[in-house]
Design a protein around this motif. Sequence first.
Motif, mmCIF file in Angstrom:
data_model
loop_
_atom_site.group_PDB
_atom_site.id
_atom_site.type_symbol
_atom_site.label_atom_id
_atom_site.label_comp_id
_atom_site.label_asym_id
_atom_site.label_seq_id
_atom_site.Cartn_x
_atom_site.Cartn_y
_atom_site.Cartn_z
ATOM 1 N N ARG A 93 34.146 28.720 77.280
ATOM 2 C CA ARG A 93 33.582 27.675 76.193
ATOM 3 C C ARG A 93 32.164 27.234 76.848
ATOM 4 O O ARG A 93 31.697 27.652 77.733
ATOM 5 N N ARG A 138 27.337 18.054 74.736
ATOM 6 C CA ARG A 138 28.426 18.648 73.615
ATOM 7 C C ARG A 138 29.496 19.752 74.517
ATOM 8 O O ARG A 138 28.851 20.413 75.234
ATOM 9 N N VAL A 139 30.744 19.741 73.976
ATOM 10 C CA VAL A 139 31.431 21.016 74.481
ATOM 11 C C VAL A 139 32.128 21.441 73.139
ATOM 12 O O VAL A 139 32.624 20.956 72.185
ATOM 13 N N VAL A 154 30.848 13.053 77.137
ATOM 14 C CA VAL A 154 30.832 14.448 76.672
ATOM 15 C C VAL A 154 31.162 14.232 75.087
ATOM 16 O O VAL A 154 32.311 13.351 74.817
ATOM 17 N N ASP A 155 30.574 14.817 74.111
ATOM 18 C CA ASP A 155 31.088 14.802 72.465
ATOM 19 C C ASP A 155 31.778 16.042 72.449
ATOM 20 O O ASP A 155 31.190 16.940 72.542
ATOM 21 N N THR A 156 33.130 16.157 71.945
ATOM 22 C CA THR A 156 33.859 17.038 71.524
ATOM 23 C C THR A 156 34.078 17.484 70.234
ATOM 24 O O THR A 156 34.661 18.481 69.800
ATOM 25 N N VAL A 197 38.393 20.082 80.207
ATOM 26 C CA VAL A 197 37.169 19.756 79.397
ATOM 27 C C VAL A 197 36.780 18.375 79.962
ATOM 28 O O VAL A 197 37.556 17.365 80.224
#
Length: 212
Positions: free
Chosen positions: A95, A78-79, A206-208, A167
Amino acid sequence: MASPGGGTAEPRLGPVRLALLNAPIRWLAAAIAAAVVLVSGAFGGFDDVTPAKEAIPAFTPGQPFAAGGWTVTVHTVRVLDELPPLTHKEDKGWRWIIVVATVEVTDAKESTLFHTQALQIHGVEGVPAQHADHVAGATDAAENAAVHPNVPARFGYFWEQRAAAPVPAQVQVGIFPLTYRFDNGSNSGGWRPDKERPAAVAMVPVDTKPAS
């Protein structure tokens, strides 16, 4: 409330718990199709690996991977920008990149605190740290909690990334094995992670989406 790995609870943990407990398990089929992953360049602690000669197995996100004395399941990456009560080194300009994983000591010798070194990420622009800046339990966000034999514990591994960096769409994650070493001089033993090379690597999407 104690976490599965021990430790004590801290106040105002809603965002952290949501980020770790509600993390969706999503990945790209193409990213995990290969049977092995050839490591290119230095990946944290295994500079001695020769990519042209050595192949490292790929793990599948969401599925347990046996790495020596423990089993590690990488769920998702995750980000997120802000995640109180965790704070960045500086007030602005950072972040979080978070790898959500479950760790279980499968050999009954003893508990370990070295789960903090079970994972490394590689090749992410703007991430200065080799090991995670924070490792927090999913149920209470406690840090410095032990992982006990045969008791799965879910953690978030938090790396700081400079906000000016892009990202990432996916992150290369490495799982490092655990080895029990006995010292004849002190007549005692303990778990230590193997920092020479990972037991497995994978590109994890990646899940944002927000932690809500």
